[in-house]
Motif scaffolding. Sequence first.
Motif, mmCIF file in Angstrom:
data_model
loop_
_atom_site.group_PDB
_atom_site.id
_atom_site.type_symbol
_atom_site.label_atom_id
_atom_site.label_comp_id
_atom_site.label_asym_id
_atom_site.label_seq_id
_atom_site.Cartn_x
_atom_site.Cartn_y
_atom_site.Cartn_z
ATOM 1 N N LYS A 150 -9.923 8.851 -2.048
ATOM 2 C CA LYS A 150 -9.804 10.081 -2.576
ATOM 3 C C LYS A 150 -11.224 9.754 -3.285
ATOM 4 O O LYS A 150 -11.382 9.184 -5.042
ATOM 5 N N PRO A 151 -12.190 10.249 -3.138
ATOM 6 C CA PRO A 151 -13.243 10.308 -4.286
ATOM 7 C C PRO A 151 -12.717 11.713 -5.744
ATOM 8 O O PRO A 151 -12.681 12.338 -5.257
ATOM 9 N N VAL A 152 -12.368 11.354 -6.657
ATOM 10 C CA VAL A 152 -13.068 12.181 -7.481
ATOM 11 C C VAL A 152 -13.673 12.036 -8.024
ATOM 12 O O VAL A 152 -14.504 11.096 -9.326
ATOM 13 N N LYS A 153 -14.267 13.104 -8.962
ATOM 14 C CA LYS A 153 -15.213 13.634 -9.479
ATOM 15 C C LYS A 153 -15.603 13.007 -10.956
ATOM 16 O O LYS A 153 -14.407 13.354 -11.709
ATOM 17 N N GLY A 154 -16.306 12.227 -11.566
ATOM 18 C CA GLY A 154 -16.196 11.724 -13.210
ATOM 19 C C GLY A 154 -15.438 10.843 -12.684
ATOM 20 O O GLY A 154 -15.811 9.855 -14.251
ATOM 21 N N LEU A 155 -15.049 10.312 -11.862
ATOM 22 C CA LEU A 155 -13.872 8.980 -12.330
ATOM 23 C C LEU A 155 -14.412 7.888 -11.202
ATOM 24 O O LEU A 155 -14.592 6.962 -12.030
ATOM 25 N N GLY A 156 -14.177 8.188 -9.877
ATOM 26 C CA GLY A 156 -14.134 6.793 -9.227
ATOM 27 C C GLY A 156 -13.675 7.518 -8.138
ATOM 28 O O GLY A 156 -12.973 8.431 -7.808
ATOM 29 N N ILE A 157 -13.154 6.233 -7.656
ATOM 30 C CA ILE A 157 -11.773 6.477 -6.255
ATOM 31 C C ILE A 157 -10.629 6.001 -6.589
ATOM 32 O O ILE A 157 -10.645 4.788 -7.015
ATOM 33 N N ALA A 158 -9.900 7.348 -6.196
ATOM 34 C CA ALA A 158 -8.466 6.907 -6.772
ATOM 35 C C ALA A 158 -7.581 7.459 -4.865
ATOM 36 O O ALA A 158 -7.753 7.729 -3.800
ATOM 37 N N MET A 159 -5.967 5.981 -5.636
ATOM 38 C CA MET A 159 -5.516 6.530 -4.174
ATOM 39 C C MET A 159 -4.299 5.603 -4.448
ATOM 40 O O MET A 159 -3.830 5.581 -5.824
ATOM 41 N N PRO A 160 -2.831 6.185 -4.338
ATOM 42 C CA PRO A 160 -1.859 5.873 -4.251
ATOM 43 C C PRO A 160 -1.550 4.614 -4.748
ATOM 44 O O PRO A 160 -2.175 3.469 -4.367
ATOM 45 N N MET A 161 -0.624 4.205 -6.082
ATOM 46 C CA MET A 161 -1.049 3.102 -6.415
ATOM 47 C C MET A 161 -0.214 2.345 -5.723
ATOM 48 O O MET A 161 -0.089 0.394 -5.356
ATOM 49 N N PHE A 162 1.236 2.617 -4.984
ATOM 50 C CA PHE A 162 1.823 1.415 -4.501
ATOM 51 C C PHE A 162 1.849 1.716 -2.652
ATOM 52 O O PHE A 162 2.443 1.036 -2.734
ATOM 53 N N PHE A 163 1.071 2.380 -2.640
ATOM 54 C CA PHE A 163 0.602 2.590 -1.190
ATOM 55 C C PHE A 163 -0.206 1.530 -0.392
ATOM 56 O O PHE A 163 0.532 0.734 0.565
ATOM 57 N N PRO A 164 -1.623 0.821 -0.962
ATOM 58 C CA PRO A 164 -1.628 -0.405 -0.713
ATOM 59 C C PRO A 164 -0.603 -1.993 -0.763
ATOM 60 O O PRO A 164 -0.737 -2.772 0.210
ATOM 61 N N PRO A 165 0.371 -1.987 -1.617
ATOM 62 C CA PRO A 165 1.324 -3.200 -1.249
ATOM 63 C C PRO A 165 1.811 -2.583 -0.195
ATOM 64 O O PRO A 165 3.005 -3.677 0.612
ATOM 65 N N LEU A 166 2.888 -1.560 -0.140
ATOM 66 C CA LEU A 166 3.301 -1.544 0.816
ATOM 67 C C LEU A 166 3.167 -1.838 2.249
ATOM 68 O O LEU A 166 4.340 -2.210 2.923
ATOM 69 N N ILE A 167 1.646 -1.497 2.583
ATOM 70 C CA ILE A 167 1.223 -1.535 3.520
ATOM 71 C C ILE A 167 1.047 -3.070 3.446
ATOM 72 O O ILE A 167 1.243 -3.761 5.223
ATOM 73 N N ALA A 168 0.721 -3.644 2.509
ATOM 74 C CA ALA A 168 0.956 -4.847 3.248
ATOM 75 C C ALA A 168 2.577 -5.569 3.080
ATOM 76 O O ALA A 168 1.880 -6.798 4.210
ATOM 77 N N VAL A 169 2.860 -5.478 2.734
ATOM 78 C CA VAL A 169 4.533 -6.086 2.794
ATOM 79 C C VAL A 169 4.524 -5.817 4.519
ATOM 80 O O VAL A 169 5.333 -6.670 5.695
ATOM 81 N N VAL A 170 4.206 -4.690 5.781
ATOM 82 C CA VAL A 170 4.891 -4.635 6.547
ATOM 83 C C VAL A 170 3.688 -5.722 6.966
ATOM 84 O O VAL A 170 4.173 -5.977 8.474
ATOM 85 N N LEU A 171 2.443 -5.243 7.355
ATOM 86 C CA LEU A 171 1.746 -6.579 7.539
ATOM 87 C C LEU A 171 2.433 -7.961 7.758
ATOM 88 O O LEU A 171 2.159 -8.755 8.587
ATOM 89 N N GLY A 172 2.489 -8.334 6.930
ATOM 90 C CA GLY A 172 3.498 -9.309 6.501
ATOM 91 C C GLY A 172 4.109 -9.932 7.174
ATOM 92 O O GLY A 172 4.314 -10.954 7.660
ATOM 93 N N TRP A 173 4.712 -8.975 7.671
ATOM 94 C CA TRP A 173 6.217 -9.120 8.029
ATOM 95 C C TRP A 173 6.113 -9.236 9.333
ATOM 96 O O TRP A 173 5.958 -9.955 10.291
ATOM 97 N N LEU A 174 4.924 -7.503 10.537
ATOM 98 C CA LEU A 174 4.669 -8.509 11.484
ATOM 99 C C LEU A 174 3.510 -9.630 12.106
ATOM 100 O O LEU A 174 3.539 -10.062 12.805
ATOM 101 N N LEU A 175 2.673 -9.137 11.287
ATOM 102 C CA LEU A 175 1.878 -10.757 11.468
ATOM 103 C C LEU A 175 1.577 -11.984 10.680
ATOM 104 O O LEU A 175 0.855 -12.432 10.649
ATOM 105 N N GLY A 176 3.159 -11.648 9.805
ATOM 106 C CA GLY A 176 3.130 -13.467 9.365
ATOM 107 C C GLY A 176 2.881 -14.656 9.589
ATOM 108 O O GLY A 176 2.469 -15.408 8.597
#
Length: 234
Positions: A150-176
């Motif tokens: 999500k774009p945050v005015k005056g700051l930059g692009i923000a997103m939940p910190m732990f969401f990307p690694p959790l998605i990456a872990v699932v992808l690692g298990w499925l496509l590893g």
Amino acid sequence: MSRRSLIVPPVSLPVLLVMFVVFVAVFVVFSSIVMAAFEKLGIPPEVAYPLFLFALIGSFINIPIAEETSYEPVLAVREVRFFGISYPVPYVDWSERRVIIAINVGGALVPLSIVLYEVFRLIYMANFSLLFNTLVAVAIAAMFSHAFAKPVKGLGIAMPMFFPPLIAVVLGWLLGNGNPTLVAYVSGTMGVLIGADIMNWNRIKNLGAPMVSIGGAGTFDGIFLAGVIAVLLT
């Protein structure tokens, strides 16, 4: 009568010692975690530790790579005289704003160099099936990161910190395909870099910040943390 002034130090010596010990302890724990992640990726210790130090020092270095210009409406006031009397009349004007886009050495370039190392290693080993799965995982992670960034005015692009690694872990298990650690790291770092930052390039110039840095929080940025946490969870 002489006046005495009492100078009270803002922080006493015992407090400084405690702060120093806590800082050293946090540094040792964090460096141990990062080194363990690099070891799971197959990076030798004599290379992993300089990489970690380079990421730590490089977190203070931003390299400008582009400059964007945006125009935004601003409310201005001008005076209009009528029969010798001045009246303030508001009107809308357009203000030019320049945004410098930079890339952080520790938060983006170091993870990117590790990703390139792993990709070239797969090509050298002729493991093209795992390479294909890794590219698919990166594409999926980028789409999820773009959806949740999500774009945050005056700051930059923000997103939940732990969401990307959790998605990456699932992808690692499925496509590893026998190496979930590699797929998790590459998809975790590149997913954030591509999906959250590059795919939102056109939005960056309208955020109102004078400078937006990719990987700008340095070592603790989502790009770096996504890879490290994903590796530790696989």
